[in-house]
Write a protein that holds these residues in place. Structure first.
Motif, mmCIF file in Angstrom:
data_model
loop_
_atom_site.group_PDB
_atom_site.id
_atom_site.type_symbol
_atom_site.label_atom_id
_atom_site.label_comp_id
_atom_site.label_asym_id
_atom_site.label_seq_id
_atom_site.Cartn_x
_atom_site.Cartn_y
_atom_site.Cartn_z
ATOM 1 N N ASP A 99 -4.072 1.151 6.796
ATOM 2 C CA ASP A 99 -4.409 1.151 5.372
ATOM 3 C C ASP A 99 -3.701 0.019 4.631
ATOM 4 O OD1 ASP A 99 -6.161 3.310 5.457
ATOM 5 O OD2 ASP A 99 -4.572 4.785 5.129
ATOM 6 N N VAL A 100 -2.441 -0.196 4.967
ATOM 7 C CA VAL A 100 -1.688 -1.275 4.326
ATOM 8 C C VAL A 100 -2.329 -2.632 4.636
ATOM 9 C CG1 VAL A 100 0.512 -2.518 4.354
ATOM 10 C CG2 VAL A 100 0.492 -0.028 4.192
ATOM 11 N N VAL A 125 -4.546 9.551 -6.014
ATOM 12 C CA VAL A 125 -5.201 9.374 -4.708
ATOM 13 C C VAL A 125 -6.679 9.773 -4.747
ATOM 14 C CG1 VAL A 125 -5.113 10.120 -2.286
ATOM 15 C CG2 VAL A 125 -2.999 9.685 -3.528
ATOM 16 N N GLU A 126 -7.075 10.520 -5.741
ATOM 17 C CA GLU A 126 -8.448 11.027 -5.831
ATOM 18 C C GLU A 126 -9.475 9.885 -5.789
ATOM 19 O OE1 GLU A 126 -9.316 12.753 -9.597
ATOM 20 O OE2 GLU A 126 -10.779 14.171 -8.771
ATOM 21 N N GLY A 127 -10.520 10.062 -4.988
ATOM 22 C CA GLY A 127 -11.596 9.086 -4.924
ATOM 23 C C GLY A 127 -11.297 7.864 -4.080
ATOM 24 N N THR A 128 -10.304 7.926 -3.220
ATOM 25 C CA THR A 128 -9.929 6.784 -2.389
ATOM 26 C C THR A 128 -10.398 6.979 -0.941
ATOM 27 O OG1 THR A 128 -7.803 7.782 -1.787
ATOM 28 C CG2 THR A 128 -7.873 6.416 -3.786
ATOM 29 N N THR A 129 -10.267 5.913 -0.178
ATOM 30 C CA THR A 129 -10.563 5.999 1.257
ATOM 31 C C THR A 129 -9.680 7.049 1.913
ATOM 32 O OG1 THR A 129 -11.140 3.649 1.295
ATOM 33 C CG2 THR A 129 -10.613 4.681 3.408
ATOM 34 N N GLN A 130 -8.430 7.097 1.514
ATOM 35 C CA GLN A 130 -7.496 8.079 2.070
ATOM 36 C C GLN A 130 -7.959 9.498 1.788
ATOM 37 O OE1 GLN A 130 -2.715 8.889 2.108
ATOM 38 N NE2 GLN A 130 -3.538 7.987 0.243
ATOM 39 N N SER A 141 5.934 12.123 -1.363
ATOM 40 C CA SER A 141 4.555 11.829 -1.771
ATOM 41 C C SER A 141 4.629 11.154 -3.137
ATOM 42 C CB SER A 141 3.719 13.103 -1.856
ATOM 43 O OG SER A 141 3.610 13.715 -0.585
ATOM 44 N N THR A 142 3.983 9.984 -3.259
ATOM 45 C CA THR A 142 4.144 9.179 -4.472
ATOM 46 C C THR A 142 2.806 8.731 -5.033
ATOM 47 O OG1 THR A 142 4.157 6.945 -3.513
ATOM 48 C CG2 THR A 142 6.189 8.222 -3.317
ATOM 49 N N SER A 143 2.854 8.266 -6.276
ATOM 50 C CA SER A 143 1.669 7.697 -6.904
ATOM 51 C C SER A 143 1.343 6.315 -6.360
ATOM 52 C CB SER A 143 1.866 7.619 -8.431
ATOM 53 O OG SER A 143 1.916 8.914 -8.992
ATOM 54 N N GLY A 144 2.177 5.808 -5.455
ATOM 55 C CA GLY A 144 1.852 4.580 -4.741
ATOM 56 C C GLY A 144 0.966 4.830 -3.537
ATOM 57 N N GLY A 145 0.612 6.103 -3.289
ATOM 58 C CA GLY A 145 -0.347 6.426 -2.243
ATOM 59 C C GLY A 145 0.231 6.923 -0.942
ATOM 60 N N LEU A 146 1.550 6.984 -0.816
ATOM 61 C CA LEU A 146 2.152 7.539 0.396
ATOM 62 C C LEU A 146 2.185 9.063 0.266
ATOM 63 C CD1 LEU A 146 5.140 5.073 0.950
ATOM 64 C CD2 LEU A 146 2.836 4.984 1.927
ATOM 65 N N GLY A 180 -7.308 -7.267 0.700
ATOM 66 C CA GLY A 180 -8.027 -7.259 -0.563
ATOM 67 C C GLY A 180 -8.940 -6.081 -0.781
ATOM 68 N N GLU A 181 -8.955 -5.123 0.158
ATOM 69 C CA GLU A 181 -9.845 -3.960 -0.004
ATOM 70 C C GLU A 181 -9.300 -3.049 -1.098
ATOM 71 O OE1 GLU A 181 -11.449 -0.233 2.726
ATOM 72 O OE2 GLU A 181 -10.889 -2.123 3.708
ATOM 73 N N PRO A 182 -10.147 -2.616 -2.059
ATOM 74 C CA PRO A 182 -9.674 -1.771 -3.162
ATOM 75 C C PRO A 182 -9.737 -0.279 -2.809
ATOM 76 C CG PRO A 182 -11.944 -2.376 -3.565
ATOM 77 C CD PRO A 182 -11.549 -3.049 -2.258
ATOM 78 N N ARG A 183 -9.009 0.519 -3.611
ATOM 79 C CA ARG A 183 -9.076 1.986 -3.565
ATOM 80 C C ARG A 183 -8.885 2.522 -2.151
ATOM 81 N NH1 ARG A 183 -11.698 3.829 -8.469
ATOM 82 N NH2 ARG A 183 -12.316 5.747 -7.425
ATOM 83 N N VAL A 184 -7.887 2.009 -1.463
ATOM 84 C CA VAL A 184 -7.606 2.488 -0.101
ATOM 85 C C VAL A 184 -6.672 3.695 -0.145
ATOM 86 C CG1 VAL A 184 -6.626 1.898 2.149
ATOM 87 C CG2 VAL A 184 -7.947 0.205 0.868
ATOM 88 N N LEU A 185 -5.497 3.517 -0.705
ATOM 89 C CA LEU A 185 -4.537 4.618 -0.831
ATOM 90 C C LEU A 185 -4.518 5.203 -2.226
ATOM 91 C CD1 LEU A 185 -1.466 3.190 1.174
ATOM 92 C CD2 LEU A 185 -3.105 4.916 1.928
ATOM 93 N N THR A 186 -4.782 4.361 -3.240
ATOM 94 C CA THR A 186 -4.757 4.820 -4.638
ATOM 95 C C THR A 186 -5.943 4.234 -5.396
ATOM 96 O OG1 THR A 186 -3.386 2.940 -5.293
ATOM 97 C CG2 THR A 186 -2.233 4.967 -4.699
ATOM 98 N N ARG A 187 -6.319 4.917 -6.478
ATOM 99 C CA ARG A 187 -7.371 4.366 -7.343
ATOM 100 C C ARG A 187 -6.877 3.131 -8.071
ATOM 101 N NH1 ARG A 187 -9.535 8.722 -11.356
ATOM 102 N NH2 ARG A 187 -7.312 9.174 -11.541
ATOM 103 N N ALA A 188 -5.601 3.159 -8.482
ATOM 104 C CA ALA A 188 -5.025 2.026 -9.215
ATOM 105 C C ALA A 188 -4.832 0.844 -8.272
ATOM 106 C CB ALA A 188 -3.689 2.433 -9.830
#
Length: 549
Positions: A75-76, A39-44, A378-383, A82-90
Motif C-alpha cells: 500500500d505504501v 479510512v472509509e471509502g479507501t482501497t484498504q 490505529s491512526t488517521s494516517g491509515g495504519l 501517486g495512487e489516491p485513497r489507498v489507506l486514507t481518503r485524505a
C-alpha cells in the motif's frame, strides 16, 4: 511574553486532554470513530469485509487483522507511485522515513489527520512544561537539531519525503511563534555533516546566557554536543568574540551557503564566560545559569546514558520523554503523573499481552497496574492495528488513564543459530550486573553479534571503560553465565553452534556508535541508544577507531 502567549494558545487543547483523562474509554471511542472516518471509502476498507458496519472497538478487532511494516508495504508503494485513497481518503502530504537500529527504512504516510492527532498530545505536553515549570517561560529553548543528511526528495508520484524541522509536527499557526523562541535556527538542519552542525549549534547555544530548556532525544546526543564544545572550545570562543563562525571542517561550499543565511554578531562577554568555563571543567550551569530543565529519553536502554549527562549538568532537573514514534505518539510526560501518560486523545490503542499473544488485545481502560503489554496503534494516517513492537509496563494511573513506562522493543530478537536472544533480555542482564562487576557505570556499553569464520558466531560486548583487563574478563564470564540461563542460548552453546561472549574495550564509544549509525542512513538526532544491536560488523568498525579485548 512570547512564551506566555504560547501557553495561552495551547490551553484549549490541554484542557480537553485533561478532561479526557477521567474518561479514557469515551476518549478512545472518539479516536476510533475518527480513524474509521479517515479510512472509509479507501482501497484498504474495500479489502475488509463488513468494514462499513464497524462501530465499536470489538467490531473493529473482529473485522481488521493486525498489521506490520511488511504487511502495509504494498500500500505504501502504491501511495508513493501517486495512487489516491489507498489507506486514507485524505491525501498524503509527505512521507516520514523511519528506520530501527538494524532494520530497513520504512516510509510512514503523513496526512493532516495524523498531524492533528500529534497536536492532541504535543500541545498538552508543552502546556504542562510551561505551566508546571514557570522558569521555562523566562528564556529560549533548544530542541535538538541534526543535519538532514540527504536531500529532501520526492516519491515517483511527487510526494515530498521528510520534514526539515520538528516544529512541523505542531499546528501551523504555532510554528512561527515556536521558531522565535528556539535558541538555534532551524537552518542548522541544512548543514551537510554532523561536526559542522554541532559547531554552529554550539555557537548559538553559548551565545544565549538565558537558555532555559534543552530538549534532545538520546541523552548521548547532549553528551556528544558537550564533548564537541570541549574539543573546539577555544576556537569557538575566538569566533564568538569576533562575531564569526568557522566550523572545523571549513566554511566553504555547502556549509558556507547555509552560514550565509544566519547572523553572527560579536559576543565578547560570552566568549570570556566560555573560556572561564573551559578552565574550570565545563559544567552546564556555569555557561547557562538559568537552565532549569533537560528533556530526554530516560527509560530502557537510554537509562545508561543519563548519568554522564548528570555529571555535565549537576543540579539541573531531568524529565524523561514519553514514547513517540514516527507512526504516532503513545505517551507524553506530565509532571504530576507517575510515568508518561497514554496519549488518550491521539490515536486508538490496543495492548497485546506477551504471555498470551492469542488473547484478544486489551483496550486502554482494561489495562492492569504492573502488567507488561505490547502496543497496537490505529491512526488517521491509515495504519490500522499496527504492531509498533514496543513493550510498556503500567506504572499506575493518572485519573483513570494508564501511565506507561517504555521497556524496550518486543521484536528485537537475534537468532543466529536458534539462540533467540532478545534485546529485553540483554538489557536486563547488563543492567543487573555490568556496573557491579566492573565497579563503575561505563559511559557506553552495547552487545552485538559477530560472524568470525571459521569460528562459530558469537556475541561481543563493546564497553567504554578504563577498568583493568581482569574486570573485563570477569564481566564476560558473568554475562555469559546469565545468558546461559536461557534455554535456547544455553543449548546453542552446548552444541558448539555459538561461541562465548567476549568483551572489547572501546574509546569514545558513543561517538563512534553514532558515526556508524549515520553511515547507515540515520539522522544524528534520531539515533536511539541501544544495549543490543542486531547488525554485525561492529568489531571491525570499533577496531579502526581503537579497541582491545
Amino acid at each position: 511574553m512570547m512564551l506566555s502567549g504560547l501557553r495561552v494558545a495551547l490551553a484549549p487543547s490541554a484542557l480537553r486532554f485533561h478532561q479526557s483523562l477521567s474518561r479514557p474509554e469515551r476518549a478512545q471511542a472518539e479516536c476510533l470513530s475518527r480513524v474509521l472516518r479517515a479510512v472509509e471509502g479507501t482501497t484498504q476498507a474495500a479489502r475488509l469485509p463488513g468494514f462499513p458496519r464497524v462501530r465499536t472497538a470489538r467490531e473493529f478487532q473482529d473485522a481488521v487483522p493486525l498489521s506490520t511494516p511488511d504487511s502495509v508495504l504494498a500500500d505504501v508503494e502504491a501511495i508513493k507511485a501517486g495512487e489516491p485513497r489507498v489507506l486514507t481518503r485524505a491525501p498524503v502530504s509527505r512521507f516520514e522515513p523511519s528506520g530501527g537500529s538494524s532494520g530497513a527504512s520504512k516510509y510512514i504516510p503523513v496526512t493532516q489527520g495524523l498531524l492533528g492527532e500529534f497536536h492532541h498530545a504535543l500541545a498538552p505536553m508543552l502546556f504542562d512544561l510551561l505551566t508546571a515549570r514557570p522558569a521555562l517561560r523566562a528564556g529560549p529553548s533548544y530542541w535538538s537539531i541534526s543535519p538532514i543528511g540527504r536531500k529532501q526528495g520526492r516519491t515517483p508520484g511527487g510526494i515530498p519525503v521528510g520534514s526539515v524541522e520538528d516544529s512541523a509536527y505542531f499546528p501551523r499557526f504555532l510554528q512561527p511563534l515556536l521558531t522565535r523562541v528556539f535558541a538555534v535556527p532551524g537552518a542548522v538542519a541544512h548543514l551537510p555533516d554532523v561536526e559542522s552542525c554541532r559547531y554552529v549549534t554550539l555557537w548559538f547555544l553559548v551565545a544565549r546566557e538565558d537558555l532555559a530548556l534543552v530538549s534532545v532525544w538520546n541523552p548521548s546526543f547532549l553528551t556528544l554536543l558537550m564533548d564537541a564544545l570541549e574539543r573546539h572550545g577555544e576556537r569557538l570562543a575566538d569566533d564568538l568574540e569576533r562575531g564569526m563562525c568557522r566550523p572545523p571542517g571549513g566554511s566553504g561550499g555547502e556549509v558556507g551557503a547555509v552560514l550565509a543565511r544566519m547572523r553572527f554578531s560579536p559576543q565578547p562577554r560570552r566568549a570570556r564566560v566560555l573560556r572561564e568555563s573551559l578552565r574550570s571543567g565545563l559544567r552546564g550551569l556555569a555557561l547557562w545559569p538559568r537552565l532549569s530543565l533537560l528533556s530526554m529519553w530516560t527509560d530502557a536502554q537510554a537509562a545508561h546514558a543519563v548519568e554522564p549527562v548528570r555529571l555535565r549538568f549537576p543540579g539541573v532537573e531531568i524529565q524523561g520523554k514519553g514514547l513517540l514514534a514516527t507512526e504516532g505518539v503513545v505517551t507524553l510526560p506530565l509532571f504530576a503523573a507517575p510515568a508518561p501518560v497514554l496519549a488518550v486523545r491521539s490515536h486508538f490503542f490496543e495492548f497485546l499481552e506477551p504471555e498470551h499473544p492469542e488473547a484478544r488485545p486489551r483496550l486502554a481502560h482494561e489495562l492492569e497496574a504492573g502488567r507488561t503489554y505490547s502496543v497496537l496503534l490505529s491512526t488517521s494516517g491509515g495504519l490500522l492495528r499496527y504492531h509498533l513492537g514496543d513493550l510498556v509496563r503500567v506504572e499506575g494511573f493518572h485519573h483513570a488513564t494508564p501511565c506507561l513506562r517504555f521497556l524496550g522493543r518486543a521484536d528485537a530478537v537475534s537468532d543466529l543459530v536458534g539462540e533467540k536472544l532478545s534485546a529485553h533480555r540483554v538489557s536486563t542482564v547488563l543492567s543487573s550486573m555490568l556496573s557491579r562487576v566492573l565497579g563503575q557505570s561505563p559511559s557506553f556499553a552495547m552487545m552485538a553479534p559477530e560472524w568470525e569464520t571459521p569460528a562459530p558466531p558469537a556475541y561481543r560486548l563493546f564497553v567504554d571503560t578504563d577498568v583493568p583487563e581482569a574486570r573485563l574478563e570477569a564481566s564476560a564470564r558473568a554475562i555469559e553465565d546469565a545468558l546461559c540461563e536461557g534455554y535456547h542460548y544455553r543449548y546453542a552453546r552446548e552444541l558448539g553452534q555459538l561461541g562465548p561472549v567476549r568483551v572489547l574495550r572501546v574509546t569514545e564509544g558513543a561517538r563512534h556508535y553514532e558515526a556508524r549509525c549515520i553511515a547507515l542512513g540515520q539522522r544524528a538526532g534520531d539515533i536511539k541508544p541501544t544495549d543490543f544491536h542486531r547488525r554485525s560488523g561492529w568489531t571491525a568498525w570499533f577496531s579502526q577507531r581503537g579497541t582491545s579485548s
